[in-house]
Design a protein around this motif. Structure first.
Motif, PDB file in Angstrom:
ATOM      1  N   GLN A 144       0.848  -1.191   0.000  1.00  0.00           N
ATOM      2  CA  GLN A 144       0.000   0.000   0.000  1.00  0.00           C
ATOM      3  C   GLN A 144       0.885   1.244   0.000  1.00  0.00           C
ATOM      4  OE1 GLN A 144      -3.585  -0.457   1.131  1.00  0.00           O
ATOM      5  NE2 GLN A 144      -4.134   1.648   0.766  1.00  0.00           N
ATOM      6  N   GLN A 145       0.571   2.159  -0.874  1.00  0.00           N
ATOM      7  CA  GLN A 145       1.397   3.348  -1.047  1.00  0.00           C
ATOM      8  C   GLN A 145       1.179   4.325   0.108  1.00  0.00           C
ATOM      9  OE1 GLN A 145       0.157   5.565  -4.448  1.00  0.00           O
ATOM     10  NE2 GLN A 145       1.892   6.953  -4.417  1.00  0.00           N
ATOM     11  N   PRO A 146       2.267   4.823   0.736  1.00  0.00           N
ATOM     12  CA  PRO A 146       2.084   5.857   1.754  1.00  0.00           C
ATOM     13  C   PRO A 146       1.597   7.154   1.096  1.00  0.00           C
ATOM     14  CG  PRO A 146       4.416   5.505   1.322  1.00  0.00           C
ATOM     15  CD  PRO A 146       3.675   4.464   0.544  1.00  0.00           C
ATOM     16  N   VAL A 147       0.970   7.984   1.913  1.00  0.00           N
ATOM     17  CA  VAL A 147       0.405   9.243   1.415  1.00  0.00           C
ATOM     18  C   VAL A 147       1.207  10.409   1.975  1.00  0.00           C
ATOM     19  CG1 VAL A 147      -1.617  10.732   1.368  1.00  0.00           C
ATOM     20  CG2 VAL A 147      -1.902   8.250   1.227  1.00  0.00           C
ATOM     21  N   GLN A 148       1.642  11.285   1.091  1.00  0.00           N
ATOM     22  CA  GLN A 148       2.419  12.442   1.508  1.00  0.00           C
ATOM     23  C   GLN A 148       1.569  13.709   1.427  1.00  0.00           C
ATOM     24  OE1 GLN A 148       6.310  10.885  -0.841  1.00  0.00           O
ATOM     25  NE2 GLN A 148       6.478  12.967  -0.038  1.00  0.00           N
ATOM     26  N   SER A 149       1.890  14.635   2.324  1.00  0.00           N
ATOM     27  CA  SER A 149       1.251  15.949   2.267  1.00  0.00           C
ATOM     28  C   SER A 149       2.244  16.997   2.765  1.00  0.00           C
ATOM     29  CB  SER A 149      -0.016  15.968   3.133  1.00  0.00           C
ATOM     30  OG  SER A 149       0.308  15.739   4.486  1.00  0.00           O
ATOM     31  N   PRO A 150       2.208  18.193   2.214  1.00  0.00           N
ATOM     32  CA  PRO A 150       1.391  18.580   1.071  1.00  0.00           C
ATOM     33  C   PRO A 150       1.959  18.025  -0.234  1.00  0.00           C
ATOM     34  CG  PRO A 150       2.856  20.361   1.670  1.00  0.00           C
ATOM     35  CD  PRO A 150       3.096  19.266   2.676  1.00  0.00           C
ATOM     36  N   GLN A 151       1.275  18.240  -1.328  1.00  0.00           N
ATOM     37  CA  GLN A 151       1.775  17.773  -2.624  1.00  0.00           C
ATOM     38  C   GLN A 151       2.856  18.697  -3.145  1.00  0.00           C
ATOM     39  OE1 GLN A 151      -1.336  17.076  -5.454  1.00  0.00           O
ATOM     40  NE2 GLN A 151      -1.957  15.179  -4.462  1.00  0.00           N
ATOM     41  N   ALA A 152       2.749  19.981  -2.778  1.00  0.00           N
ATOM     42  CA  ALA A 152       3.752  20.941  -3.225  1.00  0.00           C
ATOM     43  C   ALA A 152       3.890  22.059  -2.201  1.00  0.00           C
ATOM     44  CB  ALA A 152       3.361  21.525  -4.589  1.00  0.00           C
ATOM     45  N   VAL A 153       5.100  22.583  -2.100  1.00  0.00           N
ATOM     46  CA  VAL A 153       5.387  23.686  -1.183  1.00  0.00           C
ATOM     47  C   VAL A 153       6.297  24.673  -1.898  1.00  0.00           C
ATOM     48  CG1 VAL A 153       6.320  24.328   1.063  1.00  0.00           C
ATOM     49  CG2 VAL A 153       5.404  22.049   0.736  1.00  0.00           C
ATOM     50  N   ILE A 154       5.985  25.953  -1.733  1.00  0.00           N
ATOM     51  CA  ILE A 154       6.859  27.000  -2.267  1.00  0.00           C
ATOM     52  C   ILE A 154       7.311  27.861  -1.101  1.00  0.00           C
ATOM     53  CG2 ILE A 154       7.066  28.968  -3.822  1.00  0.00           C
ATOM     54  CD1 ILE A 154       4.858  27.726  -5.528  1.00  0.00           C
ATOM     55  N   LEU A 155       8.612  28.012  -0.969  1.00  0.00           N
ATOM     56  CA  LEU A 155       9.171  28.762   0.149  1.00  0.00           C
ATOM     57  C   LEU A 155      10.165  29.794  -0.357  1.00  0.00           C
ATOM     58  CD1 LEU A 155      10.195  25.866   2.590  1.00  0.00           C
ATOM     59  CD2 LEU A 155       8.136  27.280   2.733  1.00  0.00           C
ATOM     60  N   ARG A 156      10.436  30.755   0.527  1.00  0.00           N
ATOM     61  CA  ARG A 156      11.583  31.632   0.298  1.00  0.00           C
ATOM     62  C   ARG A 156      12.768  31.032   1.048  1.00  0.00           C
ATOM     63  NH1 ARG A 156      10.900  36.110  -2.387  1.00  0.00           N
ATOM     64  NH2 ARG A 156       8.858  37.094  -2.534  1.00  0.00           N
ATOM     65  N   GLU A 157      13.940  31.295   0.528  1.00  0.00           N
ATOM     66  CA  GLU A 157      15.163  30.827   1.178  1.00  0.00           C
ATOM     67  C   GLU A 157      15.150  31.250   2.647  1.00  0.00           C
ATOM     68  OE1 GLU A 157      18.516  32.321  -0.946  1.00  0.00           O
ATOM     69  OE2 GLU A 157      19.886  30.807  -0.156  1.00  0.00           O
ATOM     70  N   GLY A 158      15.501  30.305   3.517  1.00  0.00           N
ATOM     71  CA  GLY A 158      15.552  30.611   4.941  1.00  0.00           C
ATOM     72  C   GLY A 158      14.304  30.203   5.703  1.00  0.00           C
ATOM     73  N   GLU A 159      13.223  29.909   4.983  1.00  0.00           N
ATOM     74  CA  GLU A 159      11.992  29.493   5.655  1.00  0.00           C
ATOM     75  C   GLU A 159      12.038  27.993   5.963  1.00  0.00           C
ATOM     76  OE1 GLU A 159       8.897  30.818   2.983  1.00  0.00           O
ATOM     77  OE2 GLU A 159       8.769  32.767   3.992  1.00  0.00           O
ATOM     78  N   ASP A 160      11.130  27.571   6.830  1.00  0.00           N
ATOM     79  CA  ASP A 160      11.070  26.168   7.235  1.00  0.00           C
ATOM     80  C   ASP A 160       9.918  25.455   6.544  1.00  0.00           C
ATOM     81  OD1 ASP A 160      11.706  27.051  10.725  1.00  0.00           O
ATOM     82  OD2 ASP A 160      13.057  26.950   8.994  1.00  0.00           O
ATOM     83  N   ALA A 161      10.045  24.152   6.436  1.00  0.00           N
ATOM     84  CA  ALA A 161       8.975  23.358   5.837  1.00  0.00           C
ATOM     85  C   ALA A 161       8.856  22.020   6.552  1.00  0.00           C
ATOM     86  CB  ALA A 161       9.250  23.112   4.351  1.00  0.00           C
ATOM     87  N   VAL A 162       7.653  21.477   6.510  1.00  0.00           N
ATOM     88  CA  VAL A 162       7.403  20.141   7.056  1.00  0.00           C
ATOM     89  C   VAL A 162       6.670  19.325   6.001  1.00  0.00           C
ATOM     90  CG1 VAL A 162       6.309  18.768   8.854  1.00  0.00           C
ATOM     91  CG2 VAL A 162       7.176  21.049   9.390  1.00  0.00           C
ATOM     92  N   ILE A 163       7.163  18.133   5.763  1.00  0.00           N
ATOM     93  CA  ILE A 163       6.523  17.210   4.824  1.00  0.00           C
ATOM     94  C   ILE A 163       6.094  15.988   5.611  1.00  0.00           C
ATOM     95  CG2 ILE A 163       6.819  15.794   2.763  1.00  0.00           C
ATOM     96  CD1 ILE A 163       9.023  17.768   1.891  1.00  0.00           C
ATOM     97  N   ASN A 164       4.859  15.608   5.454  1.00  0.00           N
ATOM     98  CA  ASN A 164       4.313  14.490   6.208  1.00  0.00           C
ATOM     99  C   ASN A 164       4.109  13.267   5.338  1.00  0.00           C
ATOM    100  OD1 ASN A 164       3.917  15.963   8.736  1.00  0.00           O
ATOM    101  ND2 ASN A 164       2.391  17.113   7.576  1.00  0.00           N
ATOM    102  N   CYS A 165       4.232  12.112   5.991  1.00  0.00           N
ATOM    103  CA  CYS A 165       4.079  10.834   5.302  1.00  0.00           C
ATOM    104  C   CYS A 165       3.274   9.927   6.211  1.00  0.00           C
ATOM    105  CB  CYS A 165       5.464  10.255   5.035  1.00  0.00           C
ATOM    106  SG  CYS A 165       5.491   8.595   4.336  1.00  0.00           S
ATOM    107  N   SER A 166       2.179   9.392   5.725  1.00  0.00           N
ATOM    108  CA  SER A 166       1.368   8.529   6.576  1.00  0.00           C
ATOM    109  C   SER A 166       0.994   7.262   5.830  1.00  0.00           C
ATOM    110  CB  SER A 166       0.113   9.263   7.049  1.00  0.00           C
ATOM    111  OG  SER A 166      -0.695   9.600   5.947  1.00  0.00           O
ATOM    112  N   SER A 167       0.740   6.225   6.624  1.00  0.00           N
ATOM    113  CA  SER A 167       0.416   4.932   6.042  1.00  0.00           C
ATOM    114  C   SER A 167      -0.794   4.350   6.745  1.00  0.00           C
ATOM    115  CB  SER A 167       1.615   3.997   6.188  1.00  0.00           C
ATOM    116  OG  SER A 167       1.284   2.694   5.769  1.00  0.00           O
ATOM    117  N   SER A 168      -1.605   3.635   5.984  1.00  0.00           N
ATOM    118  CA  SER A 168      -2.763   2.966   6.583  1.00  0.00           C
ATOM    119  C   SER A 168      -2.346   1.636   7.208  1.00  0.00           C
ATOM    120  CB  SER A 168      -3.850   2.750   5.528  1.00  0.00           C
ATOM    121  OG  SER A 168      -3.344   1.974   4.470  1.00  0.00           O
TER     122      SER A 168
END
Lengths: 115, 112
Positions: B1-25
């Motif tokens: 079963q394929q894990p699901v990632q979110s968000p699908q896309a993120v646009i940031l400025r240099e120096g900003e933070d981001a979080v990418i999530n991965c979940s599985s059933s």
């Protein structure tokens, strides 16, 4: 030296043709893989070989036939190419069999375009 | 079963933070993270092997919550070189080889 190398990098061909992609790794790894990445970037495993033996064979059409002449090489032959086969095909290798925590080393990919 | 990632896309400025999530059933035993730059091969970032484990790579770290069947990738003070598509993967053994099933990817764009 490139660790996992694939040839050719680009492959443009007509529907119905037969083509092959070659892969070689010089890392001394026992396990090699073929992955397919479609236009939506979805990366899906196709086959896995462990020391020349086919281990994983996902639901891939019979037109796809992998061959591993030795543990450093894994080739992919595709018969009767179809439009839907257009994708980027990645070869990969990992060091230790029977492990689910091995990092994969990917080749640079072969972009296949079927016209 | 394929894990699901979110968000699908993120646009940031240099120096900003981001979080990418991965979940599985399904139950997760390990989570793998890879980054793929445009036109290049996926490159390994890290593997998380047990619940609660956190790992780091440059200013990129990840956590793994076994109970919630989730993993998160944290990119701190993002650099232009972080741009690319990030994939999480869940692995299981299949007949003696590792079968790594990837999520659909999260495209990260860092602008100056």
């Amino acid at each position: 030296d490139t660790a996992v190398s694939q040839t050719p990098k680009y492959l443009v061909t007509q529907m119905g043709n037969d083509k092959s992609i070659k892969c070689e790794q010089n890392l001394g790894h026992d396990t090699m893989y073929w992955y397919k990445q479609d236009s939506k970037k979805f990366l899906k495993i196709m086959f896995s070989y462990n020391n020349k033996e086919l281990i994983i064979n996902e639901t891939v059409p019979n037109r796809f036939s992998p061959k591993s002449p030795d543990k450093a090489h894994l080739n992919l032959h595709i018969n009767s190419l179809e439009l839907g086969d257009s994708a980027v095909y990645f070869c990969a290798s990992s060091q230790v069999p029977n492990s689910d925590n091995e990092k994969l080393f990917f080749g640079s990919g072969t972009q296949l375009s079927v016209l | 079963q394929q894990p699901v990632q979110s968000p699908q896309a993120v646009i940031l400025r240099e120096g900003e933070d981001a979080v990418i999530n991965c979940s599985s059933s399904k139950a997760l035993y390990s989570v793998h993270w890879y980054r793929q730059k445009h036109g290049e091969a996926p490159v390994f970032l890290m593997i998380l092997l047990k619940g609660g484990e956190q790992k780091g790579h440059e200013k990129i770290s990840a956590s793994f919550n076994e109970k919630k069947q989730q993993s998160s990738l944290y990119l701190t003070a993002s650099q232009l070189s972080y741009s690319g598509t990030y994939f999480c993967g869940t692995a299981r053994l299949g007949g003696g080889a590792q079968k790594l099933v990837f999520g659909q990817g999260t495209r990260l764009t860092i602008n100056p």
